[in-house]
Write a protein that holds these residues in place. Sequence first.
Motif, short mmCIF file in Angstrom:
data_model
loop_
_atom_site.label_atom_id
_atom_site.label_comp_id
_atom_site.label_asym_id
_atom_site.label_seq_id
_atom_site.Cartn_x
_atom_site.Cartn_y
_atom_site.Cartn_z
N GLY A 188 0.84 -1.21 0.00
CA GLY A 188 0.00 0.00 0.00
C GLY A 188 0.87 1.25 0.00
O GLY A 188 1.85 1.35 -0.73
N ILE A 189 0.52 2.18 0.87
CA ILE A 189 1.25 3.45 0.92
C ILE A 189 2.73 3.22 1.24
O ILE A 189 3.62 3.95 0.83
CB ILE A 189 0.57 4.41 1.93
CG1 ILE A 189 1.00 5.85 1.70
CG2 ILE A 189 0.85 4.04 3.37
CD1 ILE A 189 0.37 6.46 0.51
N ASP A 190 3.00 2.15 2.01
CA ASP A 190 4.39 1.85 2.38
C ASP A 190 5.23 1.40 1.18
O ASP A 190 6.45 1.51 1.19
CB ASP A 190 4.43 0.76 3.47
CG ASP A 190 3.80 1.26 4.76
OD1 ASP A 190 3.90 2.47 5.03
OD2 ASP A 190 3.20 0.45 5.49
N GLU A 191 4.54 0.90 0.15
CA GLU A 191 5.30 0.50 -1.03
C GLU A 191 5.82 1.73 -1.77
O GLU A 191 6.91 1.72 -2.35
CB GLU A 191 4.42 -0.34 -1.96
CG GLU A 191 5.25 -1.15 -2.95
CD GLU A 191 5.01 -0.76 -4.40
OE1 GLU A 191 5.95 -0.83 -5.20
OE2 GLU A 191 3.86 -0.41 -4.72
N THR A 192 5.05 2.83 -1.72
CA THR A 192 5.53 4.05 -2.38
C THR A 192 6.79 4.55 -1.67
O THR A 192 7.70 5.08 -2.29
CB THR A 192 4.45 5.17 -2.38
OG1 THR A 192 4.26 5.62 -1.05
CG2 THR A 192 3.14 4.71 -2.94
N VAL A 193 6.83 4.37 -0.35
CA VAL A 193 8.01 4.80 0.42
C VAL A 193 9.19 3.86 0.13
O VAL A 193 10.34 4.29 0.05
CB VAL A 193 7.68 4.83 1.93
CG1 VAL A 193 8.89 5.24 2.75
CG2 VAL A 193 6.54 5.81 2.18
N ALA A 194 8.89 2.56 -0.06
CA ALA A 194 9.95 1.62 -0.40
C ALA A 194 10.62 2.06 -1.71
O ALA A 194 11.85 2.04 -1.85
CB ALA A 194 9.37 0.22 -0.55
N LYS A 195 9.82 2.51 -2.65
CA LYS A 195 10.36 2.97 -3.94
C LYS A 195 11.29 4.16 -3.73
O LYS A 195 12.39 4.22 -4.28
CB LYS A 195 9.21 3.43 -4.85
CG LYS A 195 8.45 2.31 -5.51
CD LYS A 195 7.61 2.93 -6.65
CE LYS A 195 7.18 1.91 -7.66
NZ LYS A 195 6.18 0.95 -7.16
N GLU A 196 10.84 5.12 -2.94
CA GLU A 196 11.65 6.33 -2.72
C GLU A 196 12.91 6.00 -1.91
O GLU A 196 13.99 6.51 -2.21
CB GLU A 196 10.78 7.41 -2.03
CG GLU A 196 11.50 8.67 -1.62
CD GLU A 196 12.18 9.43 -2.75
OE1 GLU A 196 11.97 9.12 -3.93
OE2 GLU A 196 12.98 10.34 -2.41
N GLY A 197 12.78 5.10 -0.91
CA GLY A 197 13.95 4.71 -0.12
C GLY A 197 14.98 4.03 -0.99
O GLY A 197 16.19 4.29 -0.88
#
Length: 612
Positions: free
Chosen positions: A479-488
């Motif tokens: 979910g939203i955490d996957e978008t952060v995984a991408k940015e990280g």
Amino acid sequence: MCGIVGYIGNQKASPILINGLIRLEYRGYDSAGISTIEKNELSIMKDKGRVKNLYQLEGIDDLTGTIGIAHTRWATHGKPAKENSHPHLDNSKTFSVVHNGIIENYNELRKFLTEHGYTFYSQTDTEVIPNLVHYYYNKDENSDSLKFLRAVKNACTDLKGSYAIEILCKDYPDNMIVTRKDSPLVIGKGENENYISSDIPAILSFTRNFYLLDDLELAVLERTQVSFYNLDLKPISKDTKTIEWNATSAEKDGYEDFMLKEIYEQPTAIRETIGAKFNEASKCEFDELNFTKDSLSNISKIYIVACGTAMHAGLVGKNAIEKLCKITTEVDVASEFRYRNPLVDSHTLCIFISQSGETADTIAALKLCKEKGAKTLAISNVIGSSITREADYSIYTHAGPEIAVASTKAYTSQVMLIVILAIYFAEILEMDTDLLNTLKKDIMELPAKIEETLKLSENILDFSKKTYQEKDIFFLGRGIDETVAKEGSLKLKEISYIHSESYPAGELKHGPIALIENDITVVSIITDPNLVEKTVSNIQEVITRGAKTLIITNQNLDENMFDLTIRIPETNPFISPILSIIPLQLFSYYISKEKGLDVDKPRNLAKSVTVE
Ligand code: G6P
């Protein structure tokens, strides 16, 4: 890419130009050079490598000229080498030119000029410009005060592609001509002196008053005035814009690197971006926007288009817009979107996110959407930048100047602003008031929670010391955490040169799990309470296969399961990326430092990608 600077006034130009180049080095650092007019002759000093090579060149201190142009290069045509460095001269050494952009028809122009007796000494596209200006200058039988301008204008008419150009002519020692198309250039106005730069922060210590040049406009700079013309050489009048940023915001301020400083500036950047958008009693307001329930109901689809980190902010925006406003929203990278004939019409709202507002693909995508009749809205950090001048509506993040190539505070500010935009739309559309009010309250508490999150740096530093020699690191989330995984993952590869991949945690078993072996580091972000158990199961699968795990979470997890758990403050899932990305920014930063790399200027990258 590439940075250009110019000065005309009564001071020695070279120190001012070098000062500007140092601040523009984030735009490219393959070579640097300057040209001044010394006793009615053009002087050129340039070398490959960083600006510091330039100011170590013998004779640079002897330059006394009070008019000059300068360039720091991100190589496109021709390898990084002295002969390909700017400024470039024409064969007769009458004109010197610096250029940011790409002349797409340079082969054709080079052939034409070669047939007319010109010789080329570099592999660059730029070298055609001074020679083409010379060609027209030579053909012009008049010798009035506009001869230089006419030659530049005629040359520009032949150029295809993108350019921000500064030109000196030894016959006009008190004039500098600049022009632009699809590449950034600003003119700073001083007292009896004027400046040119690719961006505002580079010359903020000299002036806060700027003229913004539009595409295909020309400016003639003298010491006491700047005159503007269109391509038909009709005079144009322009007012200055005063910029509120102060010069120290573009300094390191005691921090080792700009990136670290910018990470720590996030509480302020978010406070400023929230600004006065909310108060308890009233609806969210944007002075710049005038959407109504009718106009929004008429929108059947929203596209968010951007590049790099800005695109990752768009993914968080999609989540907010779809859930709060119930409007289908798609996110795309600008370089793909523009060539895939997107289904855009007058019922589409296209949102473009760009820190610099100058990214070539984002600008091109915006122009395409306008042609197709869509409404366009720009989100940028730079007032007056190209996307804000093209779009129907513009709103601004208030992150202040971001200098490090890897974006940090601009990303979190973009996320903040697009979530606020979603609230603004949702309130107009009369969506769930309770949900919106809770989110507004949570947003107000966010800056303090960012401050708390920043205090977690020590554990991350320790973990980075154990991880910095790794070859591959995986980032997982749902979910939203996957978008952060991408940015990280992007942050890590940009500045540490470690190969990294981000994956939706549930997708792991469809391929990437084959790569997990003993001691591979897997970073997981777990903030969505609805998805905790699912993600933890996926992490269990990698632990079983020997992975080391770093968990960023605001949930109560059994910390014994993992190698390191970073416990961030709880917040509303719509804005959780603003907190969960911070440990990952610090993780990349510390790894890069541990490897002894140049954090602010990673190899092969530039902050603002003004070429396709
Ligand atoms: C480059 C920068 C990134 C940035 C991207 C988009 O790749 O290195 O940090 O996210 O361009 O830039 P923009 O100015 O359009 O946000």
